[in-house]
Design a protein around this motif. Structure first.
Motif, short mmCIF file in Angstrom:
data_model
loop_
_atom_site.label_atom_id
_atom_site.label_comp_id
_atom_site.label_asym_id
_atom_site.label_seq_id
_atom_site.Cartn_x
_atom_site.Cartn_y
_atom_site.Cartn_z
N LEU A 35 1.71 39.69 64.69
CA LEU A 35 2.33 39.89 63.80
C LEU A 35 3.67 39.17 63.66
CD1 LEU A 35 2.04 43.98 63.98
CD2 LEU A 35 0.70 42.36 62.73
N VAL A 36 3.87 38.74 62.17
CA VAL A 36 5.36 38.30 61.98
C VAL A 36 6.39 39.47 62.07
CG1 VAL A 36 6.78 37.34 60.13
CG2 VAL A 36 4.55 36.53 60.75
N ILE A 37 7.52 39.24 62.82
CA ILE A 37 8.59 40.29 62.97
C ILE A 37 9.91 39.48 62.50
CG2 ILE A 37 9.85 41.82 64.19
CD1 ILE A 37 7.44 42.40 65.75
N ALA A 38 10.62 39.81 61.46
CA ALA A 38 11.72 39.24 61.00
C ALA A 38 12.90 40.06 61.04
CB ALA A 38 11.60 38.77 59.49
N ARG A 39 14.19 39.38 61.41
CA ARG A 39 15.40 40.39 61.37
C ARG A 39 15.89 40.24 59.91
NH1 ARG A 39 19.10 42.39 65.21
NH2 ARG A 39 17.73 41.46 66.80
N SER A 40 15.48 41.16 59.27
CA SER A 40 15.92 41.70 57.72
C SER A 40 15.64 42.69 57.27
CB SER A 40 15.09 40.42 56.82
OG SER A 40 13.57 40.70 57.03
N GLY A 41 15.81 43.10 56.08
CA GLY A 41 15.69 44.29 55.47
C GLY A 41 16.72 44.68 54.54
N TYR A 42 16.22 45.72 53.75
CA TYR A 42 16.96 46.05 52.29
C TYR A 42 18.12 47.32 52.54
CZ TYR A 42 17.39 46.87 47.26
OH TYR A 42 17.68 46.98 46.20
N SER A 43 19.01 46.96 53.82
CA SER A 43 20.10 47.72 54.29
C SER A 43 20.96 46.77 54.88
CB SER A 43 19.56 49.16 54.78
OG SER A 43 19.76 48.52 56.32
N LYS A 44 22.22 47.28 55.04
CA LYS A 44 23.45 46.55 55.77
C LYS A 44 23.46 47.32 56.99
CE LYS A 44 25.02 43.30 53.08
NZ LYS A 44 26.24 43.07 52.77
N GLN A 45 22.50 47.98 57.73
CA GLN A 45 22.77 48.84 58.92
C GLN A 45 22.18 48.08 60.16
OE1 GLN A 45 24.81 51.19 58.54
NE2 GLN A 45 24.65 50.69 56.35
N GLY A 46 21.47 46.87 59.55
CA GLY A 46 20.71 45.89 60.52
C GLY A 46 19.34 46.72 60.93
N GLY A 47 18.49 45.57 61.24
CA GLY A 47 17.11 45.97 61.46
C GLY A 47 16.20 44.95 61.36
N PHE A 48 14.72 45.18 61.14
CA PHE A 48 13.80 44.39 61.03
C PHE A 48 12.81 44.64 60.28
CE2 PHE A 48 15.42 44.79 65.60
CZ PHE A 48 15.59 43.43 66.01
N GLU A 49 12.01 43.73 59.76
CA GLU A 49 10.83 43.98 58.94
C GLU A 49 9.38 43.30 59.64
OE1 GLU A 49 11.99 44.09 54.50
OE2 GLU A 49 12.44 42.03 55.42
N ILE A 50 8.51 44.15 59.93
CA ILE A 50 7.19 43.70 60.40
C ILE A 50 6.16 43.63 59.37
CG2 ILE A 50 5.68 44.50 62.07
CD1 ILE A 50 7.65 46.62 63.14
N TYR A 51 5.67 42.57 59.25
CA TYR A 51 4.65 42.13 58.55
C TYR A 51 3.46 42.30 59.19
CZ TYR A 51 8.32 39.81 55.74
OH TYR A 51 9.63 39.56 54.95
#
Length: 367
Positions: A188-204
């Motif tokens: 799985l592609v895991i990126a450090r990104s997301g639609y908030s300013k609280q920090g986190g990841f998006e798992i594709y």
């Protein structure tokens, strides 16, 4: 209140069973899919997001996949951001424009290889525009929507939760970079990104069959972290100045009007279909632009339509998103304001459903 009639045109996601079990209270429709908008309440969800960690079903962020020898050329045709130095393993926020320089989408581009890209789109039928360019320019590239469904992990405890499921190496991913991680034999592609300013990841999540196993694994690993199901939060995104395509900007707006000029390398992004139009905009400058706006008084109602901005009784813009901020103790808003009144500290008025309110243009967004 009238209800929305459900049909097969309104698609469920690989995580819908988990979302429903978590007690979702409201949805919106986004790219023809269900997107949760409230679990406990907007205010309670906001507090939890800032203090703990949430798992978001954002499968509605559909992917437009480009595969083939002309994939890189096509990607550059779509955006005024110069992507020539972008390497596999990187992500970029990219305004996508039409031939007039109008915004069509503001997705994240994921470069998987020199000849393979994913465009993780906001709410619009971008797939058809991309297919049209392929046919019109006779490009050697395949364009389709793959079986990829993003799952976002957001909040200050996101690193700890992700490390428990994917190992400590996940902590090393830098902002807007990605790496590959195994889950049940699936890469799985895991990126450090997301639609908030609280920090986190998006798992594709590539393959809907592992959607619920992954959802359940995250919740099992994060019980002591107070993990909850969540969703993009209206209050937090306005505080952070995270724009919503279709709400805060449309194809009537250029990236420069949306405050996205820093993502436009118009002089060097040769090949972008809107380049000539944007060169004119860059020379002349926008006559209106997105601004952070505070609105005086008690909490405002939901902003389900534009609210006119006024000065001296004349319209000088509009508010497109607004909410009461518990942390900043004011109504926070995103608005498009004419250049005559966009300077920080300018006092204006906003026409809300409950009448006129005093408002002030801010120097910057709150987060």
């Amino acid at each position: 209140m009238p209800q929305v009639s459900l049909s097969r045109r309104l698609r469920r996601t690989p995580f819908s069973d988990g979302v429903e079990a978590a007690g979702v209270k409201a949805y919106t429709v986004y790219n023809h899919m269900l997107l949760p908008t409230v679990f406990e309440s907007i205010e309670a969800d906001y507090r939890h997001l800032k203090d703990h960690v949430q798992v978001w079903d954002v499968a509605c962020e559909r992917q437009v996949e480009l595969r083939g020898p002309d994939a890189g050329r096509l990607m550059q045709m779509l955006t005024p951001r110069d992507l020539r130095g972008m390497l596999p393993g990187q992500c970029r926020y990219v305004p996508i424009v039409d031939e007039t320089g109008g915004m069509l989408n503001d997705p994240v581009a994921v470069k998987l290889a020199e000849d393979r890209w994913w465009i993780s789109i906001a709410d619009s039928d971008l797939l058809f525009w991309v297919k049209g360019l392929v046919q019109g320019y006779r490009l050697d590239v395949l364009v389709d929507e793959p079986d990829v469904s993003p799952l976002a992990i957001q909040g200050p405890k996101a690193d700890e939760l992700m490390a428990r499921v994917f190992g400590n190496r996940v902590r090393d991913i830098r902002f807007f970079k990605y790496d590959m991680f195994d889950f049940e034999g699936r890469n799985l592609v895991i990126a450090r990104s997301g639609y908030s300013k609280q920090g986190g990841f998006e798992i594709y999540v590539e393959g809907g069959d592992i959607g619920m196993p992954l959802w359940n694994a995250l919740f099992a690993a994060g019980e002591d972290l107070q993990v909850r199901a969540g969703c993009p939060n209206l209050i937090e995104r306005i505080e952070a100045g995270l724009l919503s395509f279709g709400n805060d900007m449309t194809d009537d707006n250029t990236p420069h009007e949306c405050g996205l000029g820093r993502f436009c390398d118009t002089a060097t992004a040769i090949g972008c279909v809107g380049r000539d139009a944007l060169l004119r905009v860059a020379r002349e400058g926008p006559v209106q632009q997105i601004r952070a706006i505070s609105i005086a008084g008690d909490p405002v109602p939901g902003c389900d339509r534009v609210w006119p901005l006024l000065a001296g009784g004349k319209r000088i813009g509009q508010v497109t998103s607004a909410a009461w901020s518990p942390d900043f103790r004011t109504n926070v808003a995103i608005g498009m304001v004419r250049m005559t009144h966009w300077d920080a500290g300018t006092e204006i008025e906003v026409e809300t459903p409950e009448g006129l309110r005093r408002a002030t243009v801010q120097e910057q967004f709150w987060l």
